[in-house]
Design a protein around this motif. Structure first.
Motif, mmCIF file in Angstrom:
data_model
loop_
_atom_site.group_PDB
_atom_site.id
_atom_site.type_symbol
_atom_site.label_atom_id
_atom_site.label_comp_id
_atom_site.label_asym_id
_atom_site.label_seq_id
_atom_site.Cartn_x
_atom_site.Cartn_y
_atom_site.Cartn_z
ATOM 1 N N GLN A 49 0.832 -1.203 0.000
ATOM 2 C CA GLN A 49 0.000 0.000 0.000
ATOM 3 C C GLN A 49 0.864 1.249 0.000
ATOM 4 O O GLN A 49 1.991 1.257 0.488
ATOM 5 C CB GLN A 49 -0.970 0.026 1.202
ATOM 6 C CG GLN A 49 -0.302 0.230 2.556
ATOM 7 C CD GLN A 49 -1.298 0.354 3.705
ATOM 8 O OE1 GLN A 49 -2.213 -0.455 3.839
ATOM 9 N NE2 GLN A 49 -1.119 1.364 4.542
ATOM 10 N N VAL A 50 0.295 2.279 -0.597
ATOM 11 C CA VAL A 50 0.851 3.618 -0.494
ATOM 12 C C VAL A 50 -0.222 4.481 0.178
ATOM 13 O O VAL A 50 -1.401 4.142 0.097
ATOM 14 C CB VAL A 50 1.217 4.184 -1.891
ATOM 15 C CG1 VAL A 50 2.363 3.414 -2.492
ATOM 16 C CG2 VAL A 50 0.016 4.227 -2.838
ATOM 17 N N PRO A 51 0.155 5.564 0.846
ATOM 18 C CA PRO A 51 1.505 6.075 1.007
ATOM 19 C C PRO A 51 2.349 5.257 1.988
ATOM 20 O O PRO A 51 1.835 4.679 2.941
ATOM 21 C CB PRO A 51 1.253 7.484 1.579
ATOM 22 C CG PRO A 51 -0.043 7.373 2.329
ATOM 23 C CD PRO A 51 -0.862 6.407 1.537
ATOM 24 N N THR A 62 3.500 3.804 7.472
ATOM 25 C CA THR A 62 2.333 3.726 6.606
ATOM 26 C C THR A 62 1.187 4.370 7.387
ATOM 27 O O THR A 62 1.415 4.868 8.486
ATOM 28 C CB THR A 62 1.973 2.262 6.261
ATOM 29 O OG1 THR A 62 1.684 1.560 7.486
ATOM 30 C CG2 THR A 62 3.102 1.571 5.526
ATOM 31 N N GLU A 63 0.019 4.402 6.817
ATOM 32 C CA GLU A 63 -1.224 4.962 7.373
ATOM 33 C C GLU A 63 -1.209 6.490 7.233
ATOM 34 O O GLU A 63 -0.555 7.214 7.987
ATOM 35 C CB GLU A 63 -1.482 4.531 8.824
ATOM 36 C CG GLU A 63 -1.392 3.015 9.020
ATOM 37 C CD GLU A 63 -2.045 2.209 7.897
ATOM 38 O OE1 GLU A 63 -3.207 2.484 7.551
ATOM 39 O OE2 GLU A 63 -1.366 1.311 7.343
ATOM 40 N N SER A 64 -1.957 6.920 6.247
ATOM 41 C CA SER A 64 -1.950 8.332 5.856
ATOM 42 C C SER A 64 -2.226 9.276 7.022
ATOM 43 O O SER A 64 -1.579 10.318 7.150
ATOM 44 C CB SER A 64 -2.997 8.549 4.752
ATOM 45 O OG SER A 64 -4.235 7.962 5.119
ATOM 46 N N GLU A 65 -3.179 8.911 7.863
ATOM 47 C CA GLU A 65 -3.509 9.792 8.995
ATOM 48 C C GLU A 65 -2.281 9.994 9.884
ATOM 49 O O GLU A 65 -1.912 11.122 10.218
ATOM 50 C CB GLU A 65 -4.651 9.173 9.812
ATOM 51 C CG GLU A 65 -4.949 9.934 11.081
ATOM 52 C CD GLU A 65 -5.701 9.114 12.119
ATOM 53 O OE1 GLU A 65 -6.071 7.950 11.832
ATOM 54 O OE2 GLU A 65 -5.909 9.634 13.228
ATOM 55 N N VAL A 103 -13.996 7.124 5.990
ATOM 56 C CA VAL A 103 -14.057 7.398 4.545
ATOM 57 C C VAL A 103 -12.983 6.590 3.803
ATOM 58 O O VAL A 103 -13.309 5.667 3.052
ATOM 59 C CB VAL A 103 -13.908 8.915 4.252
ATOM 60 C CG1 VAL A 103 -13.983 9.155 2.741
ATOM 61 C CG2 VAL A 103 -14.999 9.717 4.961
ATOM 62 N N TYR A 104 -11.726 6.897 4.036
ATOM 63 C CA TYR A 104 -10.648 6.298 3.232
ATOM 64 C C TYR A 104 -10.671 4.768 3.321
ATOM 65 O O TYR A 104 -10.473 4.068 2.327
ATOM 66 C CB TYR A 104 -9.306 6.871 3.698
ATOM 67 C CG TYR A 104 -8.110 6.646 2.796
ATOM 68 C CD1 TYR A 104 -8.200 5.953 1.594
ATOM 69 C CD2 TYR A 104 -6.867 7.167 3.147
ATOM 70 C CE1 TYR A 104 -7.088 5.760 0.778
ATOM 71 C CE2 TYR A 104 -5.758 6.985 2.343
ATOM 72 C CZ TYR A 104 -5.871 6.279 1.172
ATOM 73 O OH TYR A 104 -4.775 6.093 0.367
ATOM 74 N N ALA A 105 -10.945 4.230 4.506
ATOM 75 C CA ALA A 105 -10.883 2.774 4.692
ATOM 76 C C ALA A 105 -11.854 2.024 3.770
ATOM 77 O O ALA A 105 -11.628 0.855 3.444
ATOM 78 C CB ALA A 105 -11.164 2.428 6.153
HETATM 79 N N1 LIG Z 1 -4.998 2.728 5.637
HETATM 80 C C1 LIG Z 1 -4.159 3.144 4.573
HETATM 81 C C2 LIG Z 1 -4.851 2.889 3.252
HETATM 82 C C3 LIG Z 1 -3.960 3.167 2.080
HETATM 83 C C4 LIG Z 1 -4.553 2.689 0.779
HETATM 84 O O1 LIG Z 1 -5.640 2.100 0.713
HETATM 85 N N2 LIG Z 1 -3.808 2.925 -0.312
HETATM 86 C C5 LIG Z 1 -4.215 2.483 -1.612
HETATM 87 C C6 LIG Z 1 -3.985 3.582 -2.642
HETATM 88 S S1 LIG Z 1 -5.036 4.991 -2.376
HETATM 89 C C7 LIG Z 1 -3.357 1.310 -1.986
HETATM 90 O O2 LIG Z 1 -2.159 1.321 -1.793
HETATM 91 N N3 LIG Z 1 -3.990 0.262 -2.504
HETATM 92 C C8 LIG Z 1 -3.300 -0.896 -2.965
HETATM 93 C C9 LIG Z 1 -4.059 -2.155 -2.686
HETATM 94 O O3 LIG Z 1 -5.024 -2.125 -1.917
HETATM 95 O O4 LIG Z 1 -3.654 -3.177 -3.240
HETATM 96 C C10 LIG Z 1 -3.800 4.626 4.704
HETATM 97 O O5 LIG Z 1 -4.583 5.385 5.298
HETATM 98 O O6 LIG Z 1 -2.723 5.020 4.265
#
Ligand SMILES: N[C@@H](CCC(=O)N[C@@H](CS)C(=O)NCC(=O)O)C(=O)O
Length: 217
Positions: A49-51, A62-65, A103-105
């Motif tokens: 995952q990014v970021p 990791t974890e944007s927040e 939201v993001y989750a």
């Molecule tokens: N909980 C993580 C979620 C990060 C996330 O979902 N990133 C997405 C891009 S917006 C990602 O890397 N997805 C790749 C995947 O799920 O395979 C955060 O807040 O940073």
């Protein structure tokens, strides 16, 4: 701090909020672009995952927040968060967490409903329901943050903070901005200020371009 900030991120992902925070702080960073799932699996096989931000002391976050809050702490000159003794600090933490968890989750499932729902015929329904839930969440956040309007034009009045950057980016995922503006007009004004901030114009162009119809669903 001895090394550099190194950010793993992709265009149009939550990592752009982290880039926005770094740019607003005037902080140089190295970007490792992750353009697709294949590259993600190759570069970050241990946690896909990014970021992902490598701090100057070498530790990975990791974890944007958490990343955004930590950046505001490490770069205090930029004023990207209410200070620890500021009465707005509690609301700042509350809404940072809300954006991350409420939201993001959702995008882990929305991006690939088969992760939890094997029946492909249900995927568009899952997606629509997630979009409705996200829209409701923005409306809740709008109502609960209205009191900050008297203090200034940003989400918490004073700003921009990393919360403004976070919402500016996450509100561009689907459901896109039209529904967000309708559900949360004051938040909409705050993020449009950040869309138009000249310090970020190059970042938006390169990492999350505004194209014809970008606000539409
Ligand atoms: N909980 C993580 C979620 C990060 C996330 O979902 N990133 C997405 C891009 S917006 C990602 O890397 N997805 C790749 C995947 O799920 O395979 C955060 O807040 O940073």
């Amino acid at each position: 701090m001895s090394g550099n900030f190194v950010l793993y991120g992709g265009q149009g992902t939550g990592a752009v909020a982290v880039e926005a925070a770094l740019v607003l702080a005037g902080q140089a960073y190295e970007l490792v672009d992750v353009p697709d799932a294949q590259t993600l699996g190759r570069l970050l096989p241990q946690m896909r995952q990014v970021p992902r931000l490598i701090l100057p002391d070498g530790q990975a976050m990791t974890e944007s927040e958490a990343i955004l809050i930590r950046l505001a702490e490490l770069l205090p000159h930029a004023g990207l968060a209410p200070a620890i003794d500021d009465p707005a600090r509690g609301q700042f933490l509350r809404w940072m967490s809300f954006v991350a968890t409420q939201v993001y989750a959702h995008f882990w499932l929305k991006d690939d409903p088969s992760r939890l729902v094997p029946d492909a015929s249900l995927h568009s329904q899952v997606s629509r329901r997630i979009e409705a839930r996200i829209t409701d969440c923005w409306a809740v956040m709008e109502r609960e943050t209205t009191g900050f309007a008297a203090a200034g034009p940003w989400i918490l009045g004073q700003g921009p903070t990393v919360l403004d950057a976070y919402v500016a980016v996450v509100s561009r995922f689907r459901p896109r901005r039209r529904r967000f503006y309708a559900a949360a007009p004051r938040l909409g004004e705050a993020v449009r200020r950040l869309d138009a901030d000249p310090r970020l114009s190059r970042l938006w162009d390169e990492r999350y371009p505004f194209f014809d119809g970008w606000e539409d669903d």
